[in-house]
Structures are given as C-alpha cells and as structure tokens.
Design an enzyme around this catalytic site. Structure first.
Site, PDB file in Angstrom:
ATOM      1  N   LYS A 112       1.927  -3.064   5.660  1.00  0.00           N
ATOM      2  CA  LYS A 112       2.381  -2.978   4.310  1.00  0.00           C
ATOM      3  C   LYS A 112       3.667  -2.785   3.841  1.00  0.00           C
ATOM      4  O   LYS A 112       4.079  -3.478   2.835  1.00  0.00           O
ATOM      5  CB  LYS A 112       1.203  -1.850   3.787  1.00  0.00           C
ATOM      6  CG  LYS A 112      -0.227  -2.096   3.674  1.00  0.00           C
ATOM      7  CD  LYS A 112      -0.643  -3.405   3.113  1.00  0.00           C
ATOM      8  CE  LYS A 112      -1.958  -3.693   2.806  1.00  0.00           C
ATOM      9  NZ  LYS A 112      -2.309  -4.823   2.276  1.00  0.00           N
ATOM     10  N   TYR A 150      -1.374  -0.403  10.176  1.00  0.00           N
ATOM     11  CA  TYR A 150      -1.375  -1.105   8.604  1.00  0.00           C
ATOM     12  C   TYR A 150      -0.307  -0.785   7.679  1.00  0.00           C
ATOM     13  O   TYR A 150       0.011  -1.342   6.892  1.00  0.00           O
ATOM     14  CB  TYR A 150      -2.826  -0.238   8.323  1.00  0.00           C
ATOM     15  CG  TYR A 150      -3.053  -0.283   6.632  1.00  0.00           C
ATOM     16  CD1 TYR A 150      -3.736  -1.508   6.178  1.00  0.00           C
ATOM     17  CD2 TYR A 150      -2.750   0.770   5.631  1.00  0.00           C
ATOM     18  CE1 TYR A 150      -4.270  -1.642   4.981  1.00  0.00           C
ATOM     19  CE2 TYR A 150      -3.281   0.442   4.445  1.00  0.00           C
ATOM     20  CZ  TYR A 150      -3.953  -0.564   3.969  1.00  0.00           C
ATOM     21  OH  TYR A 150      -4.212  -0.792   2.808  1.00  0.00           O
ATOM     22  N   SER A 169       0.981  -1.353   0.035  1.00  0.00           N
ATOM     23  CA  SER A 169      -0.060  -0.036   0.109  1.00  0.00           C
ATOM     24  C   SER A 169       1.083   1.248   0.049  1.00  0.00           C
ATOM     25  O   SER A 169       2.033   1.014   0.691  1.00  0.00           O
ATOM     26  CB  SER A 169      -0.934   0.251   1.191  1.00  0.00           C
ATOM     27  OG  SER A 169      -1.400   1.301   1.460  1.00  0.00           O
TER      28      SER A 169
END
Length: 294
Positions: free
Chosen positions: A175, A171, A157
């Site tokens: 990623k 997160y 991401s």
C-alpha cells in the site's frame, strides 16, 4: 444528468465491498462499467465468476451499463485483456479504479515467501499492470491528436501511510508502494491528459472483518436510521468525484472514512543537521542524540 455520463470505467475488485459500491455509484451516475473481480477468497485463492456477474446484473436491472470481467490483474496479460475489453465493449476507456486486494497477514519472522509474493502481486503489481496498459492506451490516443481527459484512482491504505499495522508487512509495503506509484504516475501521465490520485479508505469489508483486532470494531451493529460510519458506500462518492472529467486534482492521496476526507502528505523533513567536514560515527551519534525518537 449524472456526474459520470458518457464515461467508461474499469473497476477492479468490484464484486464485493468497496469496489462493489464504486461500481453501483458509477453506473447510477451514468458511467459504463467493466466490473472486474477474480472472485477469490480473502487470501486470493480460488476463483468465482459469481460476484462480478451479480454486480453487473444489479446494474443492468437498474437500467445501467456494465459487463463482467474475471481477468487476473496480477498478471500483465490479465490487465491487458481488461483494458481491451473496456474498449471493445464500450468504444473507449476514461477511468481506471484500482481496488482489487487480498490479505495474507503474518508477522515477519514467520511470513512465508508465498505470503509476501501473493499480496505484493495482487496489490502493487495489480495496480501497476492495469496502469501500464491503460497508460499505453491513453498515450496512443494523445499522440494521435485525440482529446484525453482520463482519471485513475488507486487504493492505498492507512496501513501503508499513517497507521502501520503489525502483522501486515506485506500489505503495508504494497500500500505504501501504491501511494508512491500514484505520485510517479501523476507526474508521468499529466502530459497525456491523465490525472492519477489515490485513496486510503477505512470501511467494513470482508478483509477488514478478518483483520485481527479490527473485526470487532467493524462488526458493531448500527441502529436503523443512524449513520453507518463504516459502510463501504461512504467511500464511493470521493472516488466518483475524482473520476469526473473536470476534477482538477492529481497526484494526491486522500484518507476517507465515514463522513471524513483528509488530504495526506508523504515523507517530509522533520530535522536537519549539517557539517562542513567528513562525518565521524561519534559526531553522527552526538548530533542525532538531540532528536527524540518517535
């Protein structure tokens, strides 16, 4: 003749959003697909077999081949059962698309251990677990003298590569870890005939719509007939290409959004200073003061 004729693919998180588009395109291009989705909420809670079954029904209604899986890829056992299902149903496994993910956004000072652990488990461990069992399968085939031309496409991401997002430490860390995992896996698995790449996609999904500050951007309506730059369908062609048998790319991370594909590079040396004597704190400070903070 489809670009993926005869290929067998496992796609995680394929019940909705980007993963669903991957599954539909793969099947349309001739691949047999294991549609994996636990069917939980945005935060990973709960489960529902419906999303995976609905995608399978759509594929088979169009004449394609697909089966559903609700195995939890955040566990070693769930990932093992997923790989085993692909081989049992279709006789082999050629492609893994790791796409499953959840969000539990919070600022670091208020983040709970459960919020951290859940996101790392689904994203980073979920990628590693499926990779582990698929790699073991391909290694065994290669050692037995069988030809292997396999592909793995991981999902990183921008939050973990080029655009760190406040409130997404869990997160973003997951990623970024996936991007690093991709490079290591590519180096390890090339000897067995396996290529490993990653994408960092930007698209309209239930997760991006729920991200603070981003929902309004992704929710913008597009006039009929106009190009929808945030459609998750824009992501699937790159992933399908990376999954083709003769694709040469490995160990790469691609950013993809709308009509744009970018090749990303990781950490690189921006500045260097050296000494032939032992460092002192003062000397370090003096040298580094010449470098503009970014």
């Amino acid at each position: 003749m489809g670009a993926l004729d005869g290929r067998v693919a496992v796609i995680t998180g394929a019940g909705r959003g980007i993963g669903r588009e991957h599954a539909l395109l793969f099947a349309a291009e001739g691949a047999a697909v294991v549609v994996n989705d636990l069917g939980g909420a945005n935060d990973g809670s709960g489960s529902d077999a419906g999303p995976a079954q609905e995608v399978v029904a759509e594929i088979t209604a169009a004449g394609g081949k697909a089966v559903a899986s609700t195995a939890d890829v955040a566990t070693w056992d769930g990932a093992s059962r997923l790989v085993e299902q692909a081989v049992a149903e279709f006789g082999k496994l050629d492609v893994v698309v790791n796409n499953a993910g959840i969000l539990r956004d919070a600022f670091l000072a208020g983040m709970t251990e459960a919020q951290w652990d859940a996101v790392i488990a689904v994203h980073l461990k979920g990628h590693a677990a499926v990779l582990h069992h698929a790699a073991a399968y391909w290694k065994a085939r290669a050692k037995a003298g069988e030809p292997v031309a396999a592909a793995v496409i991981n999902t990183a991401s921008a939050s973990g590569t080029t655009l760190p997002n406040a409130g997404q430490a869990n997160y973003g860390a997951a990623k970024a870890g996936i991007a690093a995992l991709t490079l290591v896996a590519a180096a390890e698995l090339e000897r067995y005939g396996v290529r490993v790449n990653a994408i960092a996609p930007i698209a309209r999904t239930r997760l991006t719509l729920a991200t603070p500050g981003m929902g309004a951007i992704f929710a913008q309506e597009v006039e009929e007939g106009e190009f929808d730059a945030f459609s998750p369908a824009n992501i699937a062609p790159l992933v399908a290409y990376l999954a083709t048998e003769r694709c040469p790319h490995t160990g790469q991370v691609f950013a993809v959004q709308g009509g744009s594909i970018q090749l990303l590079r990781g950490w690189s040396v921006a500045e260097t200073t050296e000494t032939e004597d032992p460092w002192t704190i003062g000397e370090v400070g003096s040298r580094l003061s010449a470098w503009s903070p970014t």
